[in-house]
Design a protein around this motif. Structure first.
Motif, PDB file in Angstrom:
ATOM      1  N   ILE A  11       0.888  21.771  13.477  1.00 52.69           N
ATOM      2  CA  ILE A  11      -0.388  22.445  13.733  1.00 52.69           C
ATOM      3  C   ILE A  11      -0.148  23.850  14.286  1.00 52.69           C
ATOM      4  O   ILE A  11      -0.772  24.822  13.837  1.00 52.69           O
ATOM      5  N   GLN A  12       0.766  23.978  15.225  1.00 48.31           N
ATOM      6  CA  GLN A  12       1.083  25.284  15.813  1.00 48.31           C
ATOM      7  C   GLN A  12       1.633  26.233  14.759  1.00 48.31           C
ATOM      8  O   GLN A  12       1.262  27.398  14.690  1.00 48.31           O
ATOM      9  N   LYS A  13       2.512  25.739  13.889  1.00 48.20           N
ATOM     10  CA  LYS A  13       3.102  26.567  12.833  1.00 48.20           C
ATOM     11  C   LYS A  13       2.013  27.038  11.873  1.00 48.20           C
ATOM     12  O   LYS A  13       1.985  28.203  11.460  1.00 48.20           O
ATOM     13  N   TYR A  14       1.079  26.141  11.517  1.00 49.26           N
ATOM     14  CA  TYR A  14      -0.009  26.523  10.624  1.00 49.26           C
ATOM     15  C   TYR A  14      -0.861  27.621  11.253  1.00 49.26           C
ATOM     16  O   TYR A  14      -1.228  28.586  10.592  1.00 49.26           O
ATOM     17  N   ARG A  15      -1.171  27.464  12.538  1.00 45.85           N
ATOM     18  CA  ARG A  15      -1.979  28.489  13.228  1.00 45.85           C
ATOM     19  C   ARG A  15      -1.268  29.837  13.241  1.00 45.85           C
ATOM     20  O   ARG A  15      -1.892  30.880  13.052  1.00 45.85           O
ATOM     21  N   GLU A  16       0.037  29.809  13.476  1.00 48.19           N
ATOM     22  CA  GLU A  16       0.810  31.056  13.473  1.00 48.19           C
ATOM     23  C   GLU A  16       0.796  31.685  12.081  1.00 48.19           C
ATOM     24  O   GLU A  16       0.620  32.899  11.945  1.00 48.19           O
ATOM     25  N   ASP A  17       0.980  30.858  11.053  1.00 47.21           N
ATOM     26  CA  ASP A  17       0.964  31.365   9.683  1.00 47.21           C
ATOM     27  C   ASP A  17      -0.418  31.904   9.318  1.00 47.21           C
ATOM     28  O   ASP A  17      -0.538  32.933   8.665  1.00 47.21           O
ATOM     29  N   GLU A  18      -1.460  31.200   9.761  1.00 45.27           N
ATOM     30  CA  GLU A  18      -2.830  31.648   9.498  1.00 45.27           C
ATOM     31  C   GLU A  18      -3.087  32.994  10.175  1.00 45.27           C
ATOM     32  O   GLU A  18      -3.687  33.890   9.585  1.00 45.27           O
ATOM     33  N   THR A  19      -2.613  33.149  11.392  1.00 45.61           N
ATOM     34  CA  THR A  19      -2.768  34.420  12.107  1.00 45.61           C
ATOM     35  C   THR A  19      -2.034  35.532  11.373  1.00 45.61           C
ATOM     36  O   THR A  19      -2.553  36.647  11.247  1.00 45.61           O
ATOM     37  N   LEU A  20      -0.850  35.241  10.860  1.00 44.60           N
ATOM     38  CA  LEU A  20      -0.108  36.240  10.092  1.00 44.60           C
ATOM     39  C   LEU A  20      -0.892  36.618   8.834  1.00 44.60           C
ATOM     40  O   LEU A  20      -0.989  37.798   8.495  1.00 44.60           O
ATOM     41  N   MET A  21      -1.472  35.628   8.148  1.00 40.01           N
ATOM     42  CA  MET A  21      -2.277  35.907   6.964  1.00 40.01           C
ATOM     43  C   MET A  21      -3.438  36.826   7.317  1.00 40.01           C
ATOM     44  O   MET A  21      -3.720  37.789   6.605  1.00 40.01           O
ATOM     45  N   ILE A  22      -4.092  36.554   8.434  1.00 43.49           N
ATOM     46  CA  ILE A  22      -5.216  37.378   8.865  1.00 43.49           C
ATOM     47  C   ILE A  22      -4.734  38.789   9.202  1.00 43.49           C
ATOM     48  O   ILE A  22      -5.369  39.775   8.829  1.00 43.49           O
ATOM     49  N   ARG A  23      -3.599  38.890   9.888  1.00 43.23           N
ATOM     50  CA  ARG A  23      -3.054  40.221  10.214  1.00 43.23           C
ATOM     51  C   ARG A  23      -2.745  41.008   8.948  1.00 43.23           C
ATOM     52  O   ARG A  23      -3.000  42.214   8.875  1.00 43.23           O
ATOM     53  N   LEU A  24      -2.186  40.329   7.944  1.00 42.76           N
ATOM     54  CA  LEU A  24      -1.889  41.002   6.676  1.00 42.76           C
ATOM     55  C   LEU A  24      -3.179  41.468   6.001  1.00 42.76           C
ATOM     56  O   LEU A  24      -3.242  42.585   5.479  1.00 42.76           O
ATOM     57  N   PHE A  25      -4.203  40.628   6.040  1.00 44.26           N
ATOM     58  CA  PHE A  25      -5.495  40.998   5.461  1.00 44.26           C
ATOM     59  C   PHE A  25      -6.083  42.216   6.170  1.00 44.26           C
ATOM     60  O   PHE A  25      -6.530  43.170   5.525  1.00 44.26           O
ATOM     61  N   VAL A  26      -6.054  42.199   7.490  1.00 42.99           N
ATOM     62  CA  VAL A  26      -6.578  43.329   8.268  1.00 42.99           C
ATOM     63  C   VAL A  26      -5.783  44.589   7.951  1.00 42.99           C
ATOM     64  O   VAL A  26      -6.354  45.668   7.758  1.00 42.99           O
ATOM     65  N   GLN A  27      -4.462  44.459   7.857  1.00 49.92           N
ATOM     66  CA  GLN A  27      -3.626  45.622   7.554  1.00 49.92           C
ATOM     67  C   GLN A  27      -3.900  46.130   6.147  1.00 49.92           C
ATOM     68  O   GLN A  27      -3.989  47.333   5.926  1.00 49.92           O
ATOM     69  N   TRP A  28      -4.056  45.214   5.182  1.00 52.05           N
ATOM     70  CA  TRP A  28      -4.369  45.625   3.810  1.00 52.05           C
ATOM     71  C   TRP A  28      -5.675  46.409   3.799  1.00 52.05           C
ATOM     72  O   TRP A  28      -5.771  47.453   3.158  1.00 52.05           O
ATOM     73  N   CYS A  29      -6.664  45.905   4.519  1.00 57.89           N
ATOM     74  CA  CYS A  29      -7.952  46.607   4.612  1.00 57.89           C
ATOM     75  C   CYS A  29      -7.775  47.986   5.233  1.00 57.89           C
ATOM     76  O   CYS A  29      -8.333  48.977   4.746  1.00 57.89           O
ATOM     77  N   THR A  30      -6.991  48.068   6.296  1.00 59.78           N
ATOM     78  CA  THR A  30      -6.723  49.353   6.953  1.00 59.78           C
ATOM     79  C   THR A  30      -6.056  50.316   5.984  1.00 59.78           C
ATOM     80  O   THR A  30      -6.422  51.494   5.918  1.00 59.78           O
ATOM     81  N   ASN A  31      -5.099  49.823   5.217  1.00 60.05           N
ATOM     82  CA  ASN A  31      -4.398  50.663   4.241  1.00 60.05           C
ATOM     83  C   ASN A  31      -5.355  51.275   3.216  1.00 60.05           C
ATOM     84  O   ASN A  31      -5.082  52.339   2.664  1.00 60.05           O
ATOM     85  N   HIS A  32      -6.462  50.589   2.962  1.00 63.59           N
ATOM     86  CA  HIS A  32      -7.401  51.035   1.931  1.00 63.59           C
ATOM     87  C   HIS A  32      -8.744  51.484   2.511  1.00 63.59           C
ATOM     88  O   HIS A  32      -9.726  51.615   1.769  1.00 63.59           O
ATOM     89  N   ASP A  33      -8.770  51.720   3.819  1.00 60.34           N
ATOM     90  CA  ASP A  33      -9.993  52.168   4.503  1.00 60.34           C
ATOM     91  C   ASP A  33     -11.187  51.242   4.230  1.00 60.34           C
ATOM     92  O   ASP A  33     -12.302  51.694   3.933  1.00 60.34           O
TER      93      ASP A  33
END
Length: 102
Positions: A11-33
């Motif tokens: 469960i902890q590993k999934y939450r960490e992976d999910e947080t990483l996915m969200i961070r990547l999504f936020v960063q992708w959005c930032t990259n494209h304004d």
């Protein structure tokens, strides 16, 4: 007892992976304004505000220089079963491509 510990680790590993996915999504959005909350709302209009997304945005430690390519972003979203969000991101990629061609 050992089974419970393994379950907690999974469960902890999934939450960490999910947080990483969200961070990547936020960063992708930032990259494209793009606004990550607006895209998320477009994908999931009937969901309440996503607390994990909000938390990542608020705690953004800014790896602004990190570029996530479009294909990777789509793959990550699909890997986590975020098909609706992947569809919205795909639409944005098409619009961005059209803008770059003009």
């Amino acid at each position: 007892m050992e089974f419970k510990n393994i379950s907690e680790q999974i469960i902890q590993k999934y939450r960490e992976d999910e947080t990483l996915m969200i961070r990547l999504f936020v960063q992708w959005c930032t990259n494209h304004d793009l606004d990550p909350q607006a895209l998320y709302k477009k994908a999931y209009p009937y969901q309440l505000e996503n607390e994990a997304l909000k938390k990542v945005i608020e705690n953004d430690d800014g790896f602004d220089e990190f570029h996530i390519d479009n294909e990777t972003m789509l793959d990550v979203l699909q890997l986590f079963g975020n098909e609706d969000l992947a569809f919205v991101v795909s639409e944005e990629i098409q619009q961005l491509s059209k803008l770059q061609q003009d």
